[in-house]
Design an enzyme around this catalytic site. Structure first.
Site, PDB file in Angstrom:
ATOM      1  N   HIS A 139      17.839 -36.680  -9.100  1.00  0.00           N
ATOM      2  CA  HIS A 139      17.780 -37.625  -8.301  1.00  0.00           C
ATOM      3  C   HIS A 139      15.858 -36.589  -7.996  1.00  0.00           C
ATOM      4  O   HIS A 139      15.639 -37.660  -7.022  1.00  0.00           O
ATOM      5  CB  HIS A 139      18.159 -36.434  -7.035  1.00  0.00           C
ATOM      6  CG  HIS A 139      19.663 -37.026  -6.894  1.00  0.00           C
ATOM      7  ND1 HIS A 139      20.299 -38.413  -6.964  1.00  0.00           N
ATOM      8  CD2 HIS A 139      21.382 -35.819  -6.661  1.00  0.00           C
ATOM      9  CE1 HIS A 139      21.313 -38.287  -7.124  1.00  0.00           C
ATOM     10  NE2 HIS A 139      22.442 -36.952  -6.699  1.00  0.00           N
ATOM     11  N   TRP A 181      -2.757  -2.851  -0.993  1.00  0.00           N
ATOM     12  CA  TRP A 181      -2.703  -4.267  -1.983  1.00  0.00           C
ATOM     13  C   TRP A 181      -3.360  -5.007  -1.080  1.00  0.00           C
ATOM     14  O   TRP A 181      -3.104  -4.581  -0.064  1.00  0.00           O
ATOM     15  CB  TRP A 181      -1.307  -4.209  -1.532  1.00  0.00           C
ATOM     16  CG  TRP A 181      -0.954  -5.631  -2.298  1.00  0.00           C
ATOM     17  CD1 TRP A 181      -0.763  -6.329  -3.351  1.00  0.00           C
ATOM     18  CD2 TRP A 181      -0.721  -6.604  -1.319  1.00  0.00           C
ATOM     19  NE1 TRP A 181      -0.141  -7.291  -2.832  1.00  0.00           N
ATOM     20  CE2 TRP A 181      -0.157  -7.663  -2.401  1.00  0.00           C
ATOM     21  CE3 TRP A 181      -0.926  -6.612   0.019  1.00  0.00           C
ATOM     22  CZ2 TRP A 181       0.185  -9.366  -1.522  1.00  0.00           C
ATOM     23  CZ3 TRP A 181      -0.139  -8.231   0.665  1.00  0.00           C
ATOM     24  CH2 TRP A 181      -0.036  -9.705   0.047  1.00  0.00           C
ATOM     25  N   GLU A 195       7.802 -14.698 -11.958  1.00  0.00           N
ATOM     26  CA  GLU A 195       6.964 -12.968 -11.387  1.00  0.00           C
ATOM     27  C   GLU A 195       6.330 -11.614 -12.661  1.00  0.00           C
ATOM     28  O   GLU A 195       5.222 -11.192 -12.322  1.00  0.00           O
ATOM     29  CB  GLU A 195       7.288 -12.138 -10.600  1.00  0.00           C
ATOM     30  CG  GLU A 195       8.819 -11.663 -10.830  1.00  0.00           C
ATOM     31  CD  GLU A 195       9.967 -10.733  -9.785  1.00  0.00           C
ATOM     32  OE1 GLU A 195       8.826 -11.014  -8.366  1.00  0.00           O
ATOM     33  OE2 GLU A 195      10.736 -11.129  -9.532  1.00  0.00           O
ATOM     34  N   LYS A 220      12.548 -14.272 -11.695  1.00  0.00           N
ATOM     35  CA  LYS A 220      12.249 -13.183 -12.919  1.00  0.00           C
ATOM     36  C   LYS A 220      10.972 -13.845 -13.646  1.00  0.00           C
ATOM     37  O   LYS A 220      10.564 -13.061 -13.851  1.00  0.00           O
ATOM     38  CB  LYS A 220      13.427 -12.618 -13.260  1.00  0.00           C
ATOM     39  CG  LYS A 220      14.869 -11.955 -12.081  1.00  0.00           C
ATOM     40  CD  LYS A 220      14.066 -10.096 -11.593  1.00  0.00           C
ATOM     41  CE  LYS A 220      13.256 -10.498 -10.702  1.00  0.00           C
ATOM     42  NZ  LYS A 220      13.928 -10.057  -9.727  1.00  0.00           N
ATOM     43  N   GLU A 258      17.482 -17.057  -9.246  1.00  0.00           N
ATOM     44  CA  GLU A 258      16.727 -15.833  -9.398  1.00  0.00           C
ATOM     45  C   GLU A 258      16.744 -15.322 -10.769  1.00  0.00           C
ATOM     46  O   GLU A 258      15.552 -14.892 -11.074  1.00  0.00           O
ATOM     47  CB  GLU A 258      18.216 -14.551  -9.173  1.00  0.00           C
ATOM     48  CG  GLU A 258      17.939 -12.779  -9.277  1.00  0.00           C
ATOM     49  CD  GLU A 258      16.529 -12.304  -8.669  1.00  0.00           C
ATOM     50  OE1 GLU A 258      16.171 -13.362  -7.638  1.00  0.00           O
ATOM     51  OE2 GLU A 258      16.296 -11.251  -9.283  1.00  0.00           O
ATOM     52  N   ARG A 267       3.635   0.183  -5.247  1.00  0.00           N
ATOM     53  CA  ARG A 267       4.041  -0.913  -3.815  1.00  0.00           C
ATOM     54  C   ARG A 267       2.156  -1.647  -3.871  1.00  0.00           C
ATOM     55  O   ARG A 267       1.887  -2.177  -2.823  1.00  0.00           O
ATOM     56  CB  ARG A 267       3.933   0.114  -2.423  1.00  0.00           C
ATOM     57  CG  ARG A 267       4.943   0.317  -2.348  1.00  0.00           C
ATOM     58  CD  ARG A 267       4.909   2.370  -1.704  1.00  0.00           C
ATOM     59  NE  ARG A 267       4.773   1.906   0.041  1.00  0.00           N
ATOM     60  CZ  ARG A 267       5.871   1.080   0.340  1.00  0.00           C
ATOM     61  NH1 ARG A 267       6.840   1.715   0.304  1.00  0.00           N
ATOM     62  NH2 ARG A 267       5.276   0.582   1.836  1.00  0.00           N
ATOM     63  N   LYS A 272       6.201  -4.589  -4.615  1.00  0.00           N
ATOM     64  CA  LYS A 272       7.556  -3.874  -4.318  1.00  0.00           C
ATOM     65  C   LYS A 272       8.127  -4.030  -2.804  1.00  0.00           C
ATOM     66  O   LYS A 272       9.294  -4.462  -2.549  1.00  0.00           O
ATOM     67  CB  LYS A 272       7.935  -2.323  -5.353  1.00  0.00           C
ATOM     68  CG  LYS A 272       9.203  -2.226  -4.568  1.00  0.00           C
ATOM     69  CD  LYS A 272      10.038  -3.073  -5.959  1.00  0.00           C
ATOM     70  CE  LYS A 272      11.435  -2.215  -6.068  1.00  0.00           C
ATOM     71  NZ  LYS A 272      11.653  -3.549  -6.765  1.00  0.00           N
ATOM     72  N   ASN A 303      -1.621   1.809   6.021  1.00  0.00           N
ATOM     73  CA  ASN A 303      -1.014   0.966   5.498  1.00  0.00           C
ATOM     74  C   ASN A 303      -0.869  -0.328   6.598  1.00  0.00           C
ATOM     75  O   ASN A 303      -0.267   0.493   7.489  1.00  0.00           O
ATOM     76  CB  ASN A 303       0.352   1.735   5.086  1.00  0.00           C
ATOM     77  CG  ASN A 303       1.574   0.513   4.473  1.00  0.00           C
ATOM     78  OD1 ASN A 303       1.006  -0.706   4.446  1.00  0.00           O
ATOM     79  ND2 ASN A 303       2.576   0.597   3.655  1.00  0.00           N
ATOM     80  N   GLY A 304      -0.642  -1.937   6.054  1.00  0.00           N
ATOM     81  CA  GLY A 304      -0.503  -2.311   7.835  1.00  0.00           C
ATOM     82  C   GLY A 304      -2.278  -3.415   7.565  1.00  0.00           C
ATOM     83  O   GLY A 304      -3.022  -3.419   7.367  1.00  0.00           O
ATOM     84  N   CYS A 323       1.085  -0.773  -0.097  1.00  0.00           N
ATOM     85  CA  CYS A 323       0.144  -0.494  -0.126  1.00  0.00           C
ATOM     86  C   CYS A 323       1.093   1.585  -0.212  1.00  0.00           C
ATOM     87  O   CYS A 323       1.938   1.676   0.823  1.00  0.00           O
ATOM     88  CB  CYS A 323      -0.872   0.264   1.096  1.00  0.00           C
ATOM     89  SG  CYS A 323      -2.439  -1.582   1.370  1.00  0.00           S
TER      90      CYS A 323
END
Ligand code: F6R
Length: 603
Positions: free
Chosen positions: A501, A73, A485, A482, A478, A27, A598, A99-100, A2
């Site tokens: 394996h 968000w 996402e 990428k 990594e 955000r 983010k 936010n939270g 947020c």
């Protein structure tokens, strides 16, 4: 998650708030809302992204010198217009953005309902305006009422509150979730993150945990949550507004990928004595590093992958044992720390909730703490004992790129420094570091088109493997993150030797596999793994140095030769470009991928 933005001053408030929200949209972006306080309190909300709200408000000019805005968000309640912030009290005189998460909102809501308050949304946030409304029955100031209401709330929150009864005031409160204040002349600002303030001021007051602020045109006053006044000078932030703009690139992600050579250069400034080929790391005291018997690294996502690269680098160059763990796991485990432990957290934003919890866990155990972060004044900086700043500049795209590369570089510097302290300088490696930004530029210039064409051929891809050994395994993890996402392509990263394996069962005719082969000491082993997948009919892309041409791959992307420990700084670039161009082929929302945000300031 947020984004919060607020303004008190003479400029036209609505466009300023909209602009701030656009900068903070990374955000969270499922709904947005604004309140402008003039003679009336005008509320606008919209499901979806900021430009939907902006379209609704086109041509609208409102009087008023105070405004707050929010991009959401969703945590509690679906991403609908009704659940979008700001939320109001019963009479619509007071508005709150948050936010939270308010953890005890159900109890608070039950009590407020009993007192006759009316609720309109499914959110936890909506209890806040009603709590403040209740407090204003006995309190004479908005600050006092907000502080009293905050004392009733459990959880993490950053709040901005405005009320018709208190024109030209914003009250801000911070417990855990980030808030920064911008200091202007005859105007003042509030935001969740610094980039939203950069077009107006670089004088930033960081609101610390458990602090509140009263923001008016004439100035900003800081308080503890008990209402005790505090004094603090603003920080002067060395980012400028241009750094947070797209600068002609179609997406922030592409811009940030291209900024990597410069970010690598900047991160090295002041950290290498080129004449003597020595790493200087004044941020981390020598005696602390010399006394370390074990290093514990904790981080999330991309930063965790940098941590894995750090483990390989530090153990091989400096012989110091390193444990790396995902912060959301580490924080709840009872790790038995050994004598001489050192804790290191890595975080681009410096605000990730789990990483902060990991940092606190180190501190509870009396372990000295180091941090690698990109954001001055962030929570990690305030909590950690010693801080190294990556100089990536503002990273706006949700997918981390330049922050990752500078984190890996920082860990290379730390590994070399630890090695130096053991009496083993690494002059060859330090010399080679000088060439790395130039080599990164070459990778961009030489491979971007090839990657774009490959992505075009792969446009129907829905499942992929990236394999590597040693440092290449960290890069594989990594690279796979990428791809997942940004382009929503399922991708598994595997330590190349581990494939047989189990996952080799998934490799059949036509399966697309990428193999990273930048580690010369593991080259022969990687070659065998390549043969294993080829034998099962896989089509293989290999990333290697020109001497890796003996890899019998279907396609080879040649990287400029460098020393093995620096390989990840180059091989990551085409992997980032691949994710970017795949996402473009698939028409994905590259800078703001679905379901993500983010800065992850919730658990
Ligand atoms: C992925 C990504 C995330 C972050 C993670 C930690 O591209 O950006 O995985 O790396 O959320 O964030 P920071 O580094 O801000 O703690």
């Amino acid at each position: 998650m947020c984004g919060i933005v607020g303004y008190v001053g003479p400029r036209e408030v609505l466009p300023l708030i909209l602009q701030g929200l656009k900068t903070l949209e990374y955000r969270g972006y499922d709904s947005a809302g604004i309140v402008i306080l003039g003679e009336d309190l005008s509320l606008f909300k919209r499901q979806g992204k900021i430009n939907a709200l902006e379209k609704d408000l086109q041509g609208l000019h409102l009087d008023g010198r105070t405004g707050i805005g929010h991009t959401r968000w969703a945590t509690h309640g679906a991403p609908t217009e009704l659940n979008a912030h700001p939320h109001l009290d019963c009479d619509g005189n007071l508005a709150v953005i948050h936010n939270g998460i308010i953890e005890n909102y159900l109890q608070l809501k039950a009590e407020l309902l009993r007192l006759g308050h009316h609720f309109r949304s499914e959110t936890d946030t909506e209890v806040i305006p009603h709590l403040i409304e209740e407090q204003l029955k006995s309190q004479s100031s908005l600050l006092g009422a907000t502080l009293a209401a905050s004392a009733q709330m459990e959880g993490a929150f950053a709040l901005a509150v405005v009320s018709k009864r208190f024109p030209n005031q914003i009250v801000a409160v911070r417990r855990e979730s980030p808030l920064v204040l911008g200091v202007g002349k005859g105007e003042n600002f509030l935001a969740s993150d610094i980039p939203a303030l950069l077009p107006y001021t670089r004088d930033i007051l960081i609101l610390n945990n458990n602090e509140a602020a009263l923001i008016e045109e004439s100035g900003i006053q800081l308080f503890t949550l008990e209402g005790k006044a505090l004094q603090r000078q603003p920080l002067s932030i060395d980012w400028d507004a241009k750094m947070a703009e797209r600068g002609g690139y179609e997406h922030y992600m592409l811009k940030e990928i291209h900024e990597q050579p410069q970010a690598l250069r900047e991160t090295m400034v002041g950290h290498i004595d080129w004449d003597h080929s020595l790493v200087l790391l004044p941020e981390f005291p020598d005696d602390l590093l010399t006394g370390a018997r074990r290093l514990y690294i904790s981080a999330c996502g991309t930063a965790y992958h940098a941590g894995i690269a750090g483990k390989y680098l530090i153990e091989s160059l400096a012989g110091l044992p390193v444990e790396v763990e995902i912060a959301s796991e580490f924080r709840y485990r009872r790790t038995p720390f050994v004598e001489g432990s050192l804790g290191l957290v890595i975080s681009q934003s410096g605000e990730t909730m789990d990483t902060l919890a990991a940092l606190k866990r180190f501190k509870e155990q009396g372990i000295p703490t180091l941090a690698i972060t990109n954001v001055q004044g962030s929570s990690v900086c305030r909590e950690a004992d010693h801080i190294f700043y990556t100089k990536a500049g503002p990273e706006i795209a949700v997918a981390s790129t330049k922050a990752y590369l500078t984190q890996v570089l920082s860990l290379i510097l730390l590994a070399v420094k630890l090695s130096q302290l053991k009496g083993q300088p690494q002059p060859e490696l330090v010399c080679e570091l000088k060439r790395i930004p130039l080599l990164a530029e070459r990778v961009l210039a030489e491979l971007e088109k090839t990657v774009q064409e490959y992505a075009n051929r792969m446009r129907f891809l829905d499942d992929y493997f990236i394999l590597g050994r040693g440092l290449d395994f960290a890069s594989a993890l990594e690279g796979a993150l990428k791809l997942k996402e940004i382009s929503y392509v399922h991708c598994e990263a595997y330590a190349a030797g581990e494939l047989k394996h189990g996952p080799l069962a998934l490799v059949t005719q036509g399966k697309q596999v990428c193999i990273l082969a930048t580690q010369r000491n593991l080259f022969a082993k990687t070659l065998s793994n390549l043969k294993e997948v080829k034998a099962r009919g896989a089509e293989v892309l290999a990333l290697s140095f020109p001497d890796g041409n003996e890899l019998e791959a279907d396609e080879i992307w040649s990287l400029p030769p460098t020393l093995d420990p620096l390989g990840p700084l180059l091989s990551m670039i085409p992997l980032q470009l691949f994710a970017y161009y795949m996402a473009k082929e698939k028409g994905c929302d590259i800078d703001q991928p679905r379901n993500l945000a983010k800065s992850v300031t919730v658990e």
